[in-house]
Motif scaffolding. Structure first.
Motif: not given
Ligand SMILES: [Fe+2]
Ligand SMILES: [Fe+2]
Length: 283
Positions: A4-7, A46-48, A119-130, A243-246
């Motif tokens: 699995l590869t995420i950019v 799989h994801a960017i 593909a079985g990986m959960r991607l969570i984005g948390l908005d840390s801005t104010t 960056s790439r995550l594999d």
């Protein structure tokens, strides 16, 4: 081969056409070079994930330029796209232009958090801005939401993206602009399936740890901060990457990809190189 590869692209800092960041950096041109490199790499990707400061000043035109650059290539690669807010982004323009939210429906006080399964990986984005601030903060409601998401583990675990690094920094400005309630985040992710935290914001490449989870600070695709400047100086210069995550043999590996033009030392056929190495090791 990667299972699995995420950019991760971060801090694209796009502006309207003809405008440069700090009057110098053509961030759109840099983004196109990054995407060209992603496009010809061995797939599948799989994801960017784009981890914030996607626009330099929150202009809707900048978000339109970003989509026009990223989404055709993501579609060609079959990659999902995840957009995350940074402190240079503006929630209304971001929501309406990038997330296709109905005009007039975006509450600027409500964070753009997201969860995506790939593909079985959960991607969570948390908005840390104010709004109106450049440092990072996660609201209690967001932490409760995150805890609820993490209650059930995903098959390959969770990649958590937060624009502001939840780490202290030896660079004074980065220390001032960090995620201020990192400890609260640490308490939520401890013992969960979160395998890595992807951050941007500091425009440098580095790593740390929070609650036993690796924290990756990816290089910006616009320009970079000098990480060991002369005493008393705060400096940034040209140079960019991504960056790439594999996932390889079930291990998660992060790598920075340098995109700044550099002289080639060698550029050989991979199969021939592997055959040469195999011959050496047989001796
Ligand atoms: Fe940034
Ligand atoms: Fe930032």
């Amino acid at each position: 081969m990667s299972d699995l590869t995420i950019v991760q692209l971060t801090d694209t800092h796009l502006r309207a056409a003809g405008e440069h960041v700090h009057g110098v950096v053509d961030s759109h041109e840099n983004l196109l070079r990054v995407l060209a490199q992603v496009r010809v790499a061995r797939g599948p990707i799989h994801a960017i994930m784009l981890t914030g400061d996607l626009a330099d000043n929150g202009a809707p035109e900048a978000y339109r330029r970003l989509r026009a650059a990223v989404e055709p290539i993501a579609a060609e690669l079959g990659a999902r796209v995840v957009y995350l807010m940074g402190n240079h982004d503006e929630r209304v323009a971001f929501g309406e232009t990038l997330l296709d939210l109905a005009p007039g429906s975006v509450d600027p006080l409500a964070p753009h958090d997201s969860v995506t399964e790939v593909a079985g990986m959960r991607l969570i984005g948390l908005d840390s801005t104010t709004p109106g601030r450049h440092d990072g903060w996660l609201e209690d409601e967001q932490l409760h939401w995150l805890a609820a998401q993490l209650r059930n583990p995903a098959a390959l675990g969770t990649v958590l993206a937060v624009h502001h690094p939840p780490l202290p920094s030896a660079i004074a400005a980065a220390e001032t602009l960090k995620l201020r309630n990192a400890q609260a985040l640490a308490e939520v992710i401890a013992g969960t399936d979160v395998r890595v935290i992807l951050c941007g914001h500091n425009h440098l490449t580095g790593a740390g740890m929070l609650a036993g989870v690796p924290v990756w600070m990816g290089p910006a695709s616009s320009y970079r901060l000098e990480t060991m400047p002369p005493a008393g100086r705060y400096r940034a210069g040209t140079g960019f990457g991504f960056s790439r995550l594999d996932i390889v043999d079930s291990a998660l590996v992060m790598m920075a990809v340098e995109t700044t033009a550099a002289q080639s030392i060698h550029d050989s056929d991979e199969a021939a190189e592997l055959a040469r190495l195999a011959a050496i090791m047989r001796r």
